[in-house]
Design a protein around this motif. Sequence first.
Motif, PDB file in Angstrom:
ATOM      1  N   TRP A 146      -1.899 -16.994 -16.917  1.00 36.85           N
ATOM      2  CA  TRP A 146      -1.672 -18.298 -16.297  1.00 36.85           C
ATOM      3  C   TRP A 146      -2.091 -19.423 -17.239  1.00 36.85           C
ATOM      4  CZ3 TRP A 146      -4.727 -22.446 -15.198  1.00 36.85           C
ATOM      5  CH2 TRP A 146      -4.126 -23.458 -14.443  1.00 36.85           C
ATOM      6  N   ALA A 147      -3.249 -19.289 -17.874  1.00 31.88           N
ATOM      7  CA  ALA A 147      -3.748 -20.337 -18.774  1.00 31.88           C
ATOM      8  C   ALA A 147      -2.786 -20.554 -19.943  1.00 31.88           C
ATOM      9  CB  ALA A 147      -5.140 -19.975 -19.285  1.00 31.88           C
ATOM     10  N   LYS A 148      -2.247 -19.467 -20.487  1.00 34.16           N
ATOM     11  CA  LYS A 148      -1.281 -19.575 -21.591  1.00 34.16           C
ATOM     12  C   LYS A 148      -0.036 -20.327 -21.138  1.00 34.16           C
ATOM     13  CE  LYS A 148       1.712 -16.302 -22.668  1.00 34.16           C
ATOM     14  NZ  LYS A 148       3.065 -16.399 -22.956  1.00 34.16           N
ATOM     15  N   TRP A 149       0.516 -19.948 -19.986  1.00 35.76           N
ATOM     16  CA  TRP A 149       1.722 -20.610 -19.477  1.00 35.76           C
ATOM     17  C   TRP A 149       1.423 -22.047 -19.055  1.00 35.76           C
ATOM     18  CZ3 TRP A 149       6.197 -19.217 -20.889  1.00 35.76           C
ATOM     19  CH2 TRP A 149       6.465 -17.887 -21.163  1.00 35.76           C
ATOM     20  N   HIS A 150       0.239 -22.276 -18.518  1.00 35.34           N
ATOM     21  CA  HIS A 150      -0.132 -23.624 -18.117  1.00 35.34           C
ATOM     22  C   HIS A 150      -0.070 -24.570 -19.309  1.00 35.34           C
ATOM     23  CE1 HIS A 150      -3.287 -26.696 -16.808  1.00 35.34           C
ATOM     24  NE2 HIS A 150      -2.192 -26.969 -16.126  1.00 35.34           N
ATOM     25  N   GLU A 151      -0.595 -24.145 -20.444  1.00 39.70           N
ATOM     26  CA  GLU A 151      -0.544 -24.976 -21.659  1.00 39.70           C
ATOM     27  C   GLU A 151       0.903 -25.280 -22.051  1.00 39.70           C
ATOM     28  OE1 GLU A 151      -3.017 -26.548 -23.268  1.00 39.70           O
ATOM     29  OE2 GLU A 151      -4.293 -25.802 -21.644  1.00 39.70           O
ATOM     30  N   GLU A 152       1.765 -24.279 -21.973  1.00 34.15           N
ATOM     31  CA  GLU A 152       3.176 -24.490 -22.320  1.00 34.15           C
ATOM     32  C   GLU A 152       3.861 -25.441 -21.344  1.00 34.15           C
ATOM     33  OE1 GLU A 152       5.612 -21.290 -23.631  1.00 34.15           O
ATOM     34  OE2 GLU A 152       3.905 -20.181 -24.457  1.00 34.15           O
ATOM     35  N   TYR A 153       3.549 -25.295 -20.055  1.00 30.73           N
ATOM     36  CA  TYR A 153       4.173 -26.167 -19.057  1.00 30.73           C
ATOM     37  C   TYR A 153       3.609 -27.591 -19.105  1.00 30.73           C
ATOM     38  CZ  TYR A 153       6.920 -22.380 -17.117  1.00 30.73           C
ATOM     39  OH  TYR A 153       7.839 -21.383 -16.960  1.00 30.73           O
ATOM     40  N   ILE A 154       2.365 -27.761 -19.523  1.00 31.73           N
ATOM     41  CA  ILE A 154       1.833 -29.111 -19.712  1.00 31.73           C
ATOM     42  C   ILE A 154       2.708 -29.857 -20.721  1.00 31.73           C
ATOM     43  CG2 ILE A 154      -0.058 -30.446 -20.757  1.00 31.73           C
ATOM     44  CD1 ILE A 154      -1.999 -28.439 -19.459  1.00 31.73           C
ATOM     45  N   ILE A 155       3.026 -29.201 -21.833  1.00 34.85           N
ATOM     46  CA  ILE A 155       3.862 -29.813 -22.875  1.00 34.85           C
ATOM     47  C   ILE A 155       5.267 -30.083 -22.342  1.00 34.85           C
ATOM     48  CG2 ILE A 155       4.947 -29.390 -25.122  1.00 34.85           C
ATOM     49  CD1 ILE A 155       2.332 -27.694 -25.753  1.00 34.85           C
ATOM     50  N   ALA A 156       5.852 -29.098 -21.664  1.00 36.29           N
ATOM     51  CA  ALA A 156       7.220 -29.250 -21.145  1.00 36.29           C
ATOM     52  C   ALA A 156       7.305 -30.381 -20.120  1.00 36.29           C
ATOM     53  CB  ALA A 156       7.696 -27.936 -20.532  1.00 36.29           C
ATOM     54  N   VAL A 157       6.340 -30.457 -19.216  1.00 33.40           N
ATOM     55  CA  VAL A 157       6.346 -31.497 -18.181  1.00 33.40           C
ATOM     56  C   VAL A 157       6.134 -32.871 -18.808  1.00 33.40           C
ATOM     57  CG1 VAL A 157       5.093 -32.373 -16.161  1.00 33.40           C
ATOM     58  CG2 VAL A 157       5.719 -29.954 -16.280  1.00 33.40           C
ATOM     59  N   LYS A 158       5.270 -32.935 -19.806  1.00 32.10           N
ATOM     60  CA  LYS A 158       5.047 -34.214 -20.488  1.00 32.10           C
ATOM     61  C   LYS A 158       6.348 -34.699 -21.140  1.00 32.10           C
ATOM     62  CE  LYS A 158       2.310 -36.555 -23.944  1.00 32.10           C
ATOM     63  NZ  LYS A 158       1.535 -36.465 -25.147  1.00 32.10           N
ATOM     64  N   MET A 159       7.071 -33.789 -21.791  1.00 30.77           N
ATOM     65  CA  MET A 159       8.343 -34.154 -22.428  1.00 30.77           C
ATOM     66  C   MET A 159       9.352 -34.639 -21.395  1.00 30.77           C
ATOM     67  SD  MET A 159       8.629 -31.159 -25.326  1.00 30.77           S
ATOM     68  CE  MET A 159      10.348 -31.468 -25.568  1.00 30.77           C
ATOM     69  N   ILE A 160       9.416 -33.973 -20.253  1.00 33.08           N
ATOM     70  CA  ILE A 160      10.330 -34.375 -19.176  1.00 33.08           C
ATOM     71  C   ILE A 160       9.928 -35.756 -18.657  1.00 33.08           C
ATOM     72  CG2 ILE A 160      10.981 -33.883 -16.775  1.00 33.08           C
ATOM     73  CD1 ILE A 160      12.430 -32.089 -18.768  1.00 33.08           C
ATOM     74  N   GLY A 161       8.635 -35.962 -18.474  1.00 33.13           N
ATOM     75  CA  GLY A 161       8.146 -37.231 -17.966  1.00 33.13           C
ATOM     76  C   GLY A 161       8.464 -38.406 -18.878  1.00 33.13           C
TER      77      GLY A 161
END
Length: 165
Positions: free
Chosen positions: A145-160
Amino acid sequence: MQAVIKKEGNGIIAKLDRLFNHSVEEVWGALTENDKLENWMSNLEIKDLRKDGIITFNFNDGSGKSFDLKIRDFEEYTVLEYDWGDGWVRFELSPEKDGCSLVLTESSSKLNDHTAKDLAGWHVCLDMLGDVLDGRHKDFPMDDWAKWHEEYIIAVKMIGEQKNM
């Protein structure tokens, strides 16, 4: 594989696709039968499985706290959609040559600190669903979860940062 995320208004639509080597009936059972559901998404409990029915989210923290989620759309062996936070989550199943395709779509009307946590959670839970279907059970893998969370933080920031189209 990471979710495909698209901006929608001030929020997102995210899709996670999985192919399981199990029948639609087996996958549906894992989504809707409490004794199977608890093995991959232990917070959820089906109370009334029908359109406008209820799924309960239990905090599982010893407090006894829970809240109800309304089932927005339901078609046996095909669609299960329910409220989720400030949006909804939808599971769609379809038969494939060697099993079943599952598409999980999450809609969130606004981006916030919880968005990446949710996406990482769904990602890991779908991996756990695959394990359960294959006859393996494990506790929630916080490292994954922690590994994917880091990846999704980046992806969500880019979308935002994208402009509304």
